[in-house]
Design a protein around this motif. Structure first.
Motif, PDB file in Angstrom:
ATOM      1  N   GLY A   8       0.833  -1.201   0.000  1.00 18.88           N
ATOM      2  CA  GLY A   8       0.000   0.000   0.000  1.00 18.88           C
ATOM      3  C   GLY A   8       0.863   1.245   0.000  1.00 18.88           C
ATOM      4  O   GLY A   8       1.920   1.287  -0.615  1.00 18.88           O
ATOM      5  N   MET A  18      -6.099  -1.945   5.077  1.00 20.81           N
ATOM      6  CA  MET A  18      -7.033  -1.384   4.104  1.00 20.81           C
ATOM      7  C   MET A  18      -6.839   0.128   3.972  1.00 20.81           C
ATOM      8  O   MET A  18      -7.021   0.691   2.887  1.00 20.81           O
ATOM      9  N   LEU A  19      -6.462   0.785   5.065  1.00 18.15           N
ATOM     10  CA  LEU A  19      -6.167   2.214   4.996  1.00 18.15           C
ATOM     11  C   LEU A  19      -4.998   2.474   4.050  1.00 18.15           C
ATOM     12  O   LEU A  19      -5.052   3.371   3.192  1.00 18.15           O
ATOM     13  N   GLN A  22      -6.106   1.982   0.431  1.00 18.80           N
ATOM     14  CA  GLN A  22      -6.938   3.079  -0.062  1.00 18.80           C
ATOM     15  C   GLN A  22      -6.096   4.316  -0.357  1.00 18.80           C
ATOM     16  O   GLN A  22      -6.293   4.992  -1.376  1.00 18.80           O
ATOM     17  N   LYS A  23      -5.157   4.623   0.515  1.00 20.01           N
ATOM     18  CA  LYS A  23      -4.309   5.797   0.307  1.00 20.01           C
ATOM     19  C   LYS A  23      -3.434   5.625  -0.935  1.00 20.01           C
ATOM     20  O   LYS A  23      -3.183   6.591  -1.668  1.00 20.01           O
ATOM     21  N   ALA A  25      -4.310   3.795  -3.580  1.00 19.74           N
ATOM     22  CA  ALA A  25      -5.240   3.929  -4.702  1.00 19.74           C
ATOM     23  C   ALA A  25      -5.540   5.389  -5.001  1.00 19.74           C
ATOM     24  O   ALA A  25      -5.696   5.785  -6.166  1.00 19.74           O
ATOM     25  N   ASP A  26      -5.597   6.205  -3.979  1.00 20.61           N
ATOM     26  CA  ASP A  26      -5.892   7.627  -4.159  1.00 20.61           C
ATOM     27  C   ASP A  26      -4.836   8.354  -4.973  1.00 20.61           C
ATOM     28  O   ASP A  26      -5.099   9.434  -5.519  1.00 20.61           O
ATOM     29  N   GLN A  86      -6.393  -0.502  13.234  1.00 21.06           N
ATOM     30  CA  GLN A  86      -6.383  -1.074  11.894  1.00 21.06           C
ATOM     31  C   GLN A  86      -6.171  -2.585  12.015  1.00 21.06           C
ATOM     32  O   GLN A  86      -5.098  -3.039  12.360  1.00 21.06           O
ATOM     33  N   TYR A  94      -9.761  -7.765   0.981  1.00 24.49           N
ATOM     34  CA  TYR A  94      -9.043  -6.986  -0.031  1.00 24.49           C
ATOM     35  C   TYR A  94      -9.643  -7.207  -1.416  1.00 24.49           C
ATOM     36  O   TYR A  94      -9.870  -6.245  -2.164  1.00 24.49           O
ATOM     37  N   TRP A  97     -12.783  -5.371  -2.009  1.00 28.86           N
ATOM     38  CA  TRP A  97     -12.508  -3.937  -2.193  1.00 28.86           C
ATOM     39  C   TRP A  97     -11.926  -3.642  -3.562  1.00 28.86           C
ATOM     40  O   TRP A  97     -12.388  -2.735  -4.269  1.00 28.86           O
ATOM     41  N   VAL A  98     -10.934  -4.405  -3.995  1.00 39.55           N
ATOM     42  CA  VAL A  98     -10.200  -4.058  -5.210  1.00 39.55           C
ATOM     43  C   VAL A  98     -10.980  -4.390  -6.482  1.00 39.55           C
ATOM     44  O   VAL A  98     -10.696  -3.827  -7.545  1.00 39.55           O
ATOM     45  N   ARG A 101     -12.133  -1.417  -8.354  1.00 37.41           N
ATOM     46  CA  ARG A 101     -11.137  -0.377  -8.629  1.00 37.41           C
ATOM     47  C   ARG A 101     -10.225  -0.775  -9.782  1.00 37.41           C
ATOM     48  O   ARG A 101      -9.977  -1.951 -10.012  1.00 37.41           O
TER      49      ARG A 101
END
Length: 243
Positions: A8, A18-19, A22-23, A25-26, A86, A94, A97-98, A101
């Motif tokens: 990540g 997961m945090l 997400q960061k 991915a941003d 977390q 995961y 979530w993915v 995306r």
């Protein structure tokens, strides 16, 4: 050049959470790199070390805990607990979530220290269940796992991870054994080996690239991708360079 968020956005957020994903991915990066292991009750979890000591507020081996037991430990402890609680993610969480995306996931099979029974089969089954076969690649330091993955899912590309020293004639090695990618550590990679891989049609994805001078060198050498703890920084540099 493709940028993968290494565990990540692990330079700034608790790795393999997961945090952190997400960061990463941003940032608009190409993909995410993560590690999978098995719990005592056979569940796939996302964690790098074979023990939980370094990254959580607990101690002991991953394989000695059930999934529910592991969920009680705080994976933000590696960053001083400053990001709230977390939990260690399941690989299923995961994938859920993915799948929504536009990301490619490099899944490292952690079978080099403890060889988990059926870890390759369970990982492939999960990837297929969520329809991710065209958006993942596998890697492992244990190349026996890559051979097993080749049998189970020949359509999914594989990368041969190499630790400590660069592998001479890496392109020939990867081509001979059906590895589409070579994943060397940045400290030992040579331009000669990058050229060797290119000559054999093998991609080169390098870990762990956190220095902009090194990133520029790898770009000039024609490497295909980098794994970095700072995907936002690397992505911004590459966007500027390629503009």
């Amino acid at each position: 050049m493709k940028v993968f968020g290494h565990r990540g956005y692990s330079g700034m957020y608790p790795e393999n959470t997961m945090l952190s994903f997400q960061k990463a991915a941003d940032t608009g990066c190409y993909g995410i790199e993560l590690d999978v292991q098995l719990t005592k009750d056979g569940q796939l979890v996302v964690i790098h070390d074979e023990t939980i000591d370094r990254t959580t507020d607990g101690t002991g081996a991953v394989v000695d805990y059930t999934f529910e037991e592991l969920r009680r430990f705080d994976a933000s402890a590696i960053k001083g607990g400053t990001h709230g609680f977390q939990p260690i993610p399941s690989f299923e969480e995961y994938c859920e979530w993915v799948k929504e995306r536009d990301l490619v996931t490099n899944i490292e099979i952690k079978s080099g220290v403890y060889y988990y029974e059926d870890i390759e089969e369970k990982t492939v089954e999960m990837v297929r269940r969520f329809g991710l076969t065209d958006r993942v690649l596998f890697s492992s330091f244990n190349h026996a796992s890559l051979f097993r993955l080749q049998q189970l899912a020949p359509e999914i590309p594989r990368g041969a991870l190499v630790e400590y020293v660069d592998l001479g004639n890496a392109g020939y090695y990867c081509e001979r054994y059906g590895f589409q990618n070579y994943h060397p550590g940045v400290e030992w990679l040579t331009e000669e080996n990058v050229k060797n891989c290119k000559a054999h049609g093998v991609g080169v994805n390098v870990w762990t690239v956190n220095d902009m001078g090194v990133l520029e060198k790898l770009y000039e050498w024609g490497c295909d991708g980098v794994f970095t703890n700072y995907p936002g920084v690397c992505k911004a540099w590459l966007d500027t360079r390629e503009a």
